[in-house]
Design a protein around this motif. Structure first.
Motif, mmCIF file in Angstrom:
data_model
loop_
_atom_site.group_PDB
_atom_site.id
_atom_site.type_symbol
_atom_site.label_atom_id
_atom_site.label_comp_id
_atom_site.label_asym_id
_atom_site.label_seq_id
_atom_site.Cartn_x
_atom_site.Cartn_y
_atom_site.Cartn_z
ATOM 1 N N SER A 19 35.587 46.135 25.134
ATOM 2 C CA SER A 19 36.418 45.228 25.936
ATOM 3 C C SER A 19 36.080 45.333 27.420
ATOM 4 O O SER A 19 36.119 44.337 28.143
ATOM 5 C CB SER A 19 37.907 45.483 25.690
ATOM 6 O OG SER A 19 38.308 46.723 26.207
ATOM 7 N N GLU A 20 35.723 46.516 27.886
ATOM 8 C CA GLU A 20 35.328 46.684 29.289
ATOM 9 C C GLU A 20 34.002 45.977 29.578
ATOM 10 O O GLU A 20 33.849 45.331 30.615
ATOM 11 C CB GLU A 20 35.235 48.171 29.661
ATOM 12 C CG GLU A 20 36.580 48.868 29.730
ATOM 13 C CD GLU A 20 37.503 48.270 30.777
ATOM 14 O OE1 GLU A 20 37.051 48.003 31.914
ATOM 15 O OE2 GLU A 20 38.684 48.051 30.460
ATOM 16 N N LYS A 23 34.503 42.248 29.890
ATOM 17 C CA LYS A 23 35.054 41.797 31.174
ATOM 18 C C LYS A 23 33.940 41.424 32.145
ATOM 19 O O LYS A 23 34.083 40.518 32.950
ATOM 20 C CB LYS A 23 35.909 42.896 31.814
ATOM 21 C CG LYS A 23 37.236 43.120 31.157
ATOM 22 C CD LYS A 23 37.963 44.248 31.889
ATOM 23 C CE LYS A 23 39.182 44.708 31.162
ATOM 24 N NZ LYS A 23 39.836 45.844 31.841
#
Length: 116
Positions: A19-20, A23
């Motif tokens: 998820s990082e 981003k």
């Protein structure tokens, strides 16, 4: 208990890392998320716990058949979002349709005598 905690931690780190990355780059996030890392981890944990290649083969076969209906989520969610449906209802609707497709697939597999 320590082994279970280690599994949970490693899996959680993987999900957070993806998820990082997403981003910063949707493409890289998608590449990482599309690699069956969760399945590979589950296969590793299963083999480490049981030493059974038969259980690993059964799990891999089950994952194969159930990947097909899971694709419904990745088709439906962007369609709903791009149609202007808010995020939460889009996710719930796509997930519900995916669950329905899982049951449909299980019925189809049973019809053809394929047990997973």
């Amino acid at each position: 208990m320590l082994a279970t905690a280690t599994k949970v931690f490693a899996t959680a780190v993987l999900v957070v890392a993806i998820s990082e990355v997403a981003k910063r780059s949707s493409l890289m996030g998608a590449v990482l998320a599309s690699i069956p890392l969760t399945s590979v981890l589950a296969i590793i944990w299963l083999y480490a716990d049981t030493g059974s290649t038969e259980k690993v083969a059964d799990l891999a076969t089950g994952v194969f058949w159930l990947v097909l209906p899971s694709l419904v989520l990745f088709i439906t969610l962007p369609l709903l979002l791009r149609a202007g449906v808010p995020f939460a209802p889009s996710l719930i609707g796509a997930a519900a349709l995916t669950v329905a497709c899982y049951f449909l697939m299980l019925g189809i597999l049973k019809l053809f005598g394929i047990a997973i």
